[in-house]
Write a protein that holds these residues in place. Structure first.
Motif, short mmCIF file in Angstrom:
data_model
loop_
_atom_site.label_atom_id
_atom_site.label_comp_id
_atom_site.label_asym_id
_atom_site.label_seq_id
_atom_site.Cartn_x
_atom_site.Cartn_y
_atom_site.Cartn_z
N MET A 28 -45.79 -26.38 -2.97
CA MET A 28 -44.71 -25.47 -2.58
C MET A 28 -44.41 -25.71 -1.12
N ASN A 29 -43.58 -26.68 -0.81
CA ASN A 29 -43.32 -27.12 0.55
C ASN A 29 -42.38 -26.18 1.27
N GLY A 30 -42.98 -25.34 2.13
CA GLY A 30 -42.17 -24.42 2.92
C GLY A 30 -41.56 -23.29 2.13
N GLU A 31 -41.97 -23.09 0.90
CA GLU A 31 -41.35 -22.08 0.05
C GLU A 31 -42.32 -20.98 -0.36
N GLN A 32 -43.39 -20.82 0.40
CA GLN A 32 -44.34 -19.75 0.09
C GLN A 32 -43.61 -18.42 0.12
N GLY A 33 -43.94 -17.55 -0.80
CA GLY A 33 -43.31 -16.23 -0.80
C GLY A 33 -43.51 -15.56 -2.13
N SER A 34 -42.98 -14.34 -2.26
CA SER A 34 -43.13 -13.60 -3.50
C SER A 34 -41.84 -13.62 -4.29
N ASP A 35 -41.97 -13.48 -5.60
CA ASP A 35 -40.83 -13.46 -6.50
C ASP A 35 -40.13 -12.10 -6.40
N LYS A 36 -38.83 -12.10 -6.17
CA LYS A 36 -38.11 -10.84 -5.96
C LYS A 36 -38.06 -9.99 -7.22
N GLU A 37 -38.11 -10.63 -8.38
CA GLU A 37 -38.05 -9.88 -9.63
C GLU A 37 -39.35 -9.14 -9.92
N THR A 38 -40.46 -9.84 -9.73
CA THR A 38 -41.76 -9.27 -10.10
C THR A 38 -42.53 -8.71 -8.92
N GLY A 39 -42.17 -9.10 -7.70
CA GLY A 39 -42.92 -8.69 -6.52
C GLY A 39 -44.22 -9.43 -6.36
N LYS A 40 -44.44 -10.45 -7.19
CA LYS A 40 -45.68 -11.22 -7.13
C LYS A 40 -45.42 -12.61 -6.59
N VAL A 41 -46.51 -13.33 -6.29
CA VAL A 41 -46.39 -14.69 -5.78
C VAL A 41 -45.64 -15.53 -6.81
N ALA A 42 -44.65 -16.30 -6.34
CA ALA A 42 -43.76 -17.02 -7.25
C ALA A 42 -44.52 -18.01 -8.12
N ASP A 43 -45.36 -18.82 -7.52
CA ASP A 43 -46.20 -19.75 -8.27
C ASP A 43 -47.65 -19.35 -8.04
N LYS A 44 -48.42 -19.28 -9.11
CA LYS A 44 -49.82 -18.86 -8.97
C LYS A 44 -50.53 -19.80 -8.01
N GLN A 45 -51.10 -19.26 -6.97
CA GLN A 45 -51.75 -20.07 -5.96
C GLN A 45 -53.18 -19.60 -5.76
N VAL A 46 -53.99 -20.46 -5.15
CA VAL A 46 -55.42 -20.24 -5.05
C VAL A 46 -55.81 -19.80 -3.64
N ALA A 47 -56.58 -18.75 -3.55
CA ALA A 47 -57.13 -18.29 -2.28
C ALA A 47 -58.64 -18.17 -2.39
N LEU A 48 -59.32 -18.49 -1.31
CA LEU A 48 -60.76 -18.27 -1.19
C LEU A 48 -60.99 -17.16 -0.18
N VAL A 49 -61.69 -16.11 -0.59
CA VAL A 49 -62.00 -14.98 0.28
C VAL A 49 -63.51 -14.93 0.49
N THR A 50 -63.95 -15.01 1.75
CA THR A 50 -65.37 -14.87 2.05
C THR A 50 -65.69 -13.40 2.32
N GLY A 51 -66.98 -13.06 2.27
CA GLY A 51 -67.37 -11.67 2.47
C GLY A 51 -66.79 -10.75 1.41
N ALA A 52 -66.68 -11.29 0.18
CA ALA A 52 -65.91 -10.61 -0.86
C ALA A 52 -66.66 -9.51 -1.60
N SER A 53 -67.92 -9.29 -1.29
CA SER A 53 -68.70 -8.32 -2.07
C SER A 53 -68.51 -6.88 -1.60
N SER A 54 -67.83 -6.67 -0.47
CA SER A 54 -67.64 -5.29 0.00
C SER A 54 -66.54 -5.26 1.05
N GLY A 55 -66.15 -4.07 1.45
CA GLY A 55 -65.26 -3.85 2.58
C GLY A 55 -63.93 -4.57 2.50
N ILE A 56 -63.52 -5.16 3.63
CA ILE A 56 -62.23 -5.83 3.71
C ILE A 56 -62.14 -7.01 2.76
N GLY A 57 -63.25 -7.73 2.59
CA GLY A 57 -63.24 -8.86 1.68
C GLY A 57 -62.94 -8.45 0.26
#
Length: 263
Positions: A1-30
């Motif tokens: 997705m070259n320069g087109e990151q963003g959310s879909d206006k119809e659904t309010g969700k990410v337009a193309d399913k993308q992958v994120a890695l979150v550290t410290g994910a067992s509690s709090g902000i993570g």
């Protein structure tokens, strides 16, 4: 997705399913970030040491648990290899971190300082280094949750403030070093956030001291507030880099200027 990151206006969700890695994910902000991004349509790898908590988060959100310790080289190597083998990674959100102790410099426990540096600074550096090649390919984002403690030092906080200052400087220097490359570097510095474990861990399990941090403060930030800041920064177009965000509750002007209701 070259320069087109963003959310879909119809659904309010990410337009193309993308992958994120979150550290410290067992509690709090993570954990809050995993919930928010999963609800927005991201495929999330949730990384932390506590397997049972990650399994519960998986059952709740559909995330992919990754049991790993960012202070351990081999553990991080194995985790990154597993994650990148599944395909492109669009975002790394560094939430793992914490404060240990609140002693003056003259009597501070060196092991507490060492542990904070290992987690807050070297752990963030380690996993960021190992994931950078994948993020370059995906035109991705490195996002670091630092702290206002890295901006304004306070008595009793030298070790934590120094580690968070180092984390903020790391983000800033990496931003400069990545100029011209298709990658964003974002630093989010929260002020007073009330979570179940942060202050309790800082005071080695002392519930009374932990509760006193937030006593009388109307509406301190929640982990979900910071997760929303993460979501907003990530879902802007790839060409928009939010270099730094400082987020505080309305009642907090600075660490030393906090409104508290009379008890």
């Amino acid at each position: 997705m070259n320069g087109e990151q963003g959310s879909d206006k119809e659904t309010g969700k990410v337009a193309d399913k993308q992958v994120a890695l979150v550290t410290g994910a067992s509690s709090g902000i993570g954990a809050a970030t995993v919930r928010v991004l999963s609800a927005r349509g991201w495929q999330v790898f949730a990384l932390a040491r506590r397997e049972e908590r990650l399994k519960a988060l998986r059952d709740e959100t559909g995330c992919s648990p990754v049991v790993a310790d960012i202070t351990d080289e081999s553990s991080v190597n194995e985790a990154v290899q597993r994650i990148t083998a599944c395909g492109p990674v669009k975002a790394l959100i560094n939430c793992a971190g914490g404060a240990i102790g609140k002693d003056p410099v003259a009597t501070a426990n060196i092991d507490d300082w060492r542990n904070m540096y290992e987690l807050n600074v070297l752990g963030t550096l380690r996993i960021t280094q190992k994931l950078l090649p994948a993020l370059r390919k995906s035109e991705g984002t490195v996002l670091i949750i630092s702290s206002t403690a890295g901006i304004e030092p306070y008595e009793g906080g030298a070790g934590y403030c120094a580690s968070k200052s180092a984390e903020r400087v790391m983000a800033r220097v990496l931003r400069l070093e990545m100029i011209g490359e298709p990658i964003r570097i974002v630093d989010i510095s929260p002020g007073m956030v009330q979570t179940e474990e942060f202050s309790k861990n800082r005071f080695h399990g002392d519930e009374l001291k932990a509760k006193a941090v937030y006593a009388g403060v109307p509406d301190p930030l929640s982990a979900e507030d910071i997760a929303e800041s993460v979501r907003w920064a990530l879902e802007l177009p790839d060409t928009v880099d939010i270099d730094s965000i400082v987020v505080r509750p309305r009642a907090e002007g600075s660490y030393t200027k906090v409104f508290r209701n009379q008890q």
